[in-house]
Structure formats: structure tokens, C-alpha cells
Design a protein around this motif. Structure first.
Motif, PDB file in Angstrom:
ATOM      1  N   ASP A  27       6.331  -2.900   9.769  1.00  0.00           N
ATOM      2  CA  ASP A  27       7.075  -3.715  10.702  1.00  0.00           C
ATOM      3  C   ASP A  27       8.251  -3.869   9.596  1.00  0.00           C
ATOM      4  N   ARG A  28       9.020  -4.882  10.224  1.00  0.00           N
ATOM      5  CA  ARG A  28      10.433  -5.064   9.352  1.00  0.00           C
ATOM      6  C   ARG A  28      10.055  -5.533   7.977  1.00  0.00           C
ATOM      7  N   ASP A  29       9.014  -6.327   7.636  1.00  0.00           N
ATOM      8  CA  ASP A  29       9.011  -7.050   6.565  1.00  0.00           C
ATOM      9  C   ASP A  29       7.991  -6.045   5.475  1.00  0.00           C
ATOM     10  N   GLY A  30       7.587  -4.821   5.996  1.00  0.00           N
ATOM     11  CA  GLY A  30       6.886  -3.973   5.163  1.00  0.00           C
ATOM     12  C   GLY A  30       5.598  -4.095   5.342  1.00  0.00           C
ATOM     13  N   GLN A  31       5.164  -4.877   6.098  1.00  0.00           N
ATOM     14  CA  GLN A  31       3.591  -5.096   6.400  1.00  0.00           C
ATOM     15  C   GLN A  31       3.273  -3.923   7.440  1.00  0.00           C
ATOM     16  N   TRP A  32       2.013  -3.579   7.081  1.00  0.00           N
ATOM     17  CA  TRP A  32       1.337  -2.391   8.058  1.00  0.00           C
ATOM     18  C   TRP A  32       0.474  -3.161   9.215  1.00  0.00           C
ATOM     19  N   ILE A  33       0.805  -2.714  10.383  1.00  0.00           N
ATOM     20  CA  ILE A  33       0.267  -3.023  11.469  1.00  0.00           C
ATOM     21  C   ILE A  33      -0.671  -2.109  12.108  1.00  0.00           C
ATOM     22  N   VAL A  34      -1.830  -2.528  12.663  1.00  0.00           N
ATOM     23  CA  VAL A  34      -2.746  -1.717  13.331  1.00  0.00           C
ATOM     24  C   VAL A  34      -3.012  -2.330  14.627  1.00  0.00           C
ATOM     25  N   GLU A  35      -2.822  -1.266  15.817  1.00  0.00           N
ATOM     26  CA  GLU A  35      -2.798  -1.388  17.124  1.00  0.00           C
ATOM     27  C   GLU A  35      -3.843  -0.594  17.740  1.00  0.00           C
ATOM     28  N   PRO A  46       0.878  -1.213   0.098  1.00  0.00           N
ATOM     29  CA  PRO A  46      -0.080  -0.020   0.026  1.00  0.00           C
ATOM     30  C   PRO A  46       0.799   1.291   0.059  1.00  0.00           C
ATOM     31  N   THR A  47       0.483   2.475  -0.715  1.00  0.00           N
ATOM     32  CA  THR A  47       1.173   3.549  -0.745  1.00  0.00           C
ATOM     33  C   THR A  47       0.331   4.573   0.138  1.00  0.00           C
ATOM     34  N   LYS A  48      -0.809   4.449   0.585  1.00  0.00           N
ATOM     35  CA  LYS A  48      -1.553   5.512   1.024  1.00  0.00           C
ATOM     36  C   LYS A  48      -2.658   4.902   1.954  1.00  0.00           C
ATOM     37  N   THR A  55     -14.016  12.130   5.351  1.00  0.00           N
ATOM     38  CA  THR A  55     -14.015  11.208   4.211  1.00  0.00           C
ATOM     39  C   THR A  55     -13.269  11.962   2.951  1.00  0.00           C
ATOM     40  N   GLY A  56     -12.356  11.133   2.404  1.00  0.00           N
ATOM     41  CA  GLY A  56     -11.818  11.609   1.284  1.00  0.00           C
ATOM     42  C   GLY A  56     -10.220  12.022   1.727  1.00  0.00           C
ATOM     43  N   THR A  57     -10.054  12.127   3.183  1.00  0.00           N
ATOM     44  CA  THR A  57      -8.528  12.542   3.504  1.00  0.00           C
ATOM     45  C   THR A  57      -7.556  11.464   3.134  1.00  0.00           C
ATOM     46  N   THR A  58      -6.450  11.785   2.596  1.00  0.00           N
ATOM     47  CA  THR A  58      -5.523  10.640   2.383  1.00  0.00           C
ATOM     48  C   THR A  58      -4.106  10.963   3.063  1.00  0.00           C
ATOM     49  N   VAL A  59      -3.592  10.113   3.375  1.00  0.00           N
ATOM     50  CA  VAL A  59      -2.124  10.113   4.181  1.00  0.00           C
ATOM     51  C   VAL A  59      -1.185   9.415   3.452  1.00  0.00           C
ATOM     52  N   ALA A  60      -0.139   9.759   2.720  1.00  0.00           N
ATOM     53  CA  ALA A  60       0.779   8.866   2.104  1.00  0.00           C
ATOM     54  C   ALA A  60       1.772   8.045   3.001  1.00  0.00           C
ATOM     55  N   LEU A  61       1.748   6.821   2.923  1.00  0.00           N
ATOM     56  CA  LEU A  61       2.449   5.883   3.865  1.00  0.00           C
ATOM     57  C   LEU A  61       4.077   6.060   3.388  1.00  0.00           C
ATOM     58  N   GLN A  62       4.878   6.661   4.350  1.00  0.00           N
ATOM     59  CA  GLN A  62       6.275   6.903   4.021  1.00  0.00           C
ATOM     60  C   GLN A  62       7.059   6.224   5.061  1.00  0.00           C
ATOM     61  N   GLY A  63       6.416   4.992   5.916  1.00  0.00           N
ATOM     62  CA  GLY A  63       7.396   4.259   6.727  1.00  0.00           C
ATOM     63  C   GLY A  63       7.281   4.961   8.253  1.00  0.00           C
ATOM     64  N   GLN A  64       6.466   5.962   8.480  1.00  0.00           N
ATOM     65  CA  GLN A  64       6.317   6.544   9.642  1.00  0.00           C
ATOM     66  C   GLN A  64       5.141   5.728  10.364  1.00  0.00           C
ATOM     67  N   THR A  65       4.915   5.800  11.742  1.00  0.00           N
ATOM     68  CA  THR A  65       3.788   5.518  12.416  1.00  0.00           C
ATOM     69  C   THR A  65       2.689   6.563  12.149  1.00  0.00           C
ATOM     70  N   ILE A  66       1.473   6.160  12.129  1.00  0.00           N
ATOM     71  CA  ILE A  66       0.439   7.111  12.125  1.00  0.00           C
ATOM     72  C   ILE A  66      -0.314   6.882  13.357  1.00  0.00           C
ATOM     73  N   SER A  67      -0.510   7.936  13.783  1.00  0.00           N
ATOM     74  CA  SER A  67      -1.350   8.036  15.446  1.00  0.00           C
ATOM     75  C   SER A  67      -2.682   8.413  15.012  1.00  0.00           C
ATOM     76  N   LEU A  68      -3.573   7.806  15.546  1.00  0.00           N
ATOM     77  CA  LEU A  68      -5.491   8.128  15.195  1.00  0.00           C
ATOM     78  C   LEU A  68      -5.987   8.484  16.547  1.00  0.00           C
TER      79      LEU A  68
END
Length: 175
Positions: A129-137, A80-82, A91-104
Motif C-alpha cells: 500500500d502507500r505506506d509501505g505495508q504489505w496487504i494480502v487479499e 520485509p524484503t522477501k 518449500t524454500g522458494t523465495t521472491v524478492a519484494l520490489q514493490g510489485q503485486t505478487i499473484s498466487l
């Protein structure tokens, strides 16, 4: 006791009594009219056109193959890239995924500030995570975080396009 001491004590008691009344009125007022969340939302509404213009000007190119995560891009084409808000007030807000943690959450310093009664101030986070997979917590929120209708109890990998629900807001990872 002298007359002066008695008068000073009476005035001090009267001042403390008025202070108590003023604090009680402020508490009742905040319960009736709410907090400043509505003002924060109004400022965000006014800033949206400016943010959209800034996002278009500074849009980073999508990561190339081999640049995803820290291990040379094991995910490749399906990465994924966004992060896109598909339901809710944002609705419609987009955040680019650049390897940083996203807080909600509702906190002002969250990456995505949720103006939702069912969201906690620090509700959830999304991180790679280290494998490039995105994790939600889920960060111990009151109303929970849901991934594909399942309430999260542990950090969970996010499949591409799976809905993440926080209150009335739905977020998805997309290419």
C-alpha cells in the motif's frame, strides 16, 4: 426422396454419432487421468536448478532505508524484503519484494504457481500500500486464504513472519 439424398443423410448422421463418441471418450479420459497439471509440475521441477542459479546471479540488493514504498520508507528497519514459502511443494522458494503485486494461484501466469488441489487458479494477491505495508487479499477463492489461522474476508495488512496459508502451502514475509 432420392436414394443419394438418403445415403448422404445416413453418412452425416453416422459422422455426428462418431464425433459424439470421441468427445465422450475424451471427457471420460480427462476425468480418469486428470489434466496436464502433473506435466506442468514436472517441467517446473526440471527448471528449478536453472531458476535458482538465475536468482543467485541477479539478486538485487535489499532496499536501503528510505526507499521502501512510495512515501520515503515509513516502515524503516522492520520492512520485509522477501516472501518465503515455508511449507508445501514449493518449500524454500523465495521472491524478492520490489514493490510489485505478487499473484498466487494455479494459473500459469501467477507469480507463485501453486500445484495444490486446494488452490484456485487466481487465489490471492499480495501488494504494497502507500505506506509501505504489505496487504494480502483473497480473490474469491473456493477454499479461502488464511492469515494466522483467520480466514480473510477483506484485504488485510500482513505482520512480519505471520503465516499465510493457501491449501497446503504456507507463505511468510521476512526481512
Amino acid at each position: 426422396m432420392s436414394e443419394l439424398t438418403l445415403t448422404v443423410m445416413r453418412l452425416g448422421f453416422l459422422a455426428v454419432l462418431w464425433l459424439f463418441v470421441i468427445v465422450a471418450v475424451q471427457v471420460i479420459r480427462s476425468d480418469l487421468f486428470g489434466t496436464r497439471v502433473t506435466q506442468r509440475g514436472a517441467r517446473r521441477e526440471a527448471a528449478r536448478p536453472q531458476q535458482a542459479a538465475a536468482r543467485q546471479q541477479s539478486a538485487a540488493p535489499p532496499p536501503q532505508r528510505g526507499q521502501q514504498g512510495g512515501q520515503g520508507g515509513r516502515r524503516g528497519r522492520n520492512a520485509p524484503t522477501k516472501l518465503v514459502v515455508s511449507e508445501g511443494t514449493l518449500t524454500g522458494t523465495t521472491v524478492a519484494l520490489q514493490g510489485q503485486t505478487i499473484s498466487l494461484g494455479r494459473a500459469h501466469d501467477s507469480t507463485i504457481v501453486l500445484d495444490d488441489d486446494y488452490a484456485s487458479s487466481r487465489h490471492a494477491r499480495i501488494y504494497p500500500d502507500r505506506d509501505g505495508q504489505w496487504i494480502v487479499e483473497d480473490l474469491g477463492s473456493t477454499n479461502g486464504t488464511y492469515l494466522d489461522r483467520n480466514r480473510l474476508t477483506t484485504p488485510t495488512p500482513i505482520p512480519l513472519g505471520a503465516p499465510i496459508r493457501i491449501g497446503k502451502t504456507v507463505i511468510e514475509l521476512r526481512k
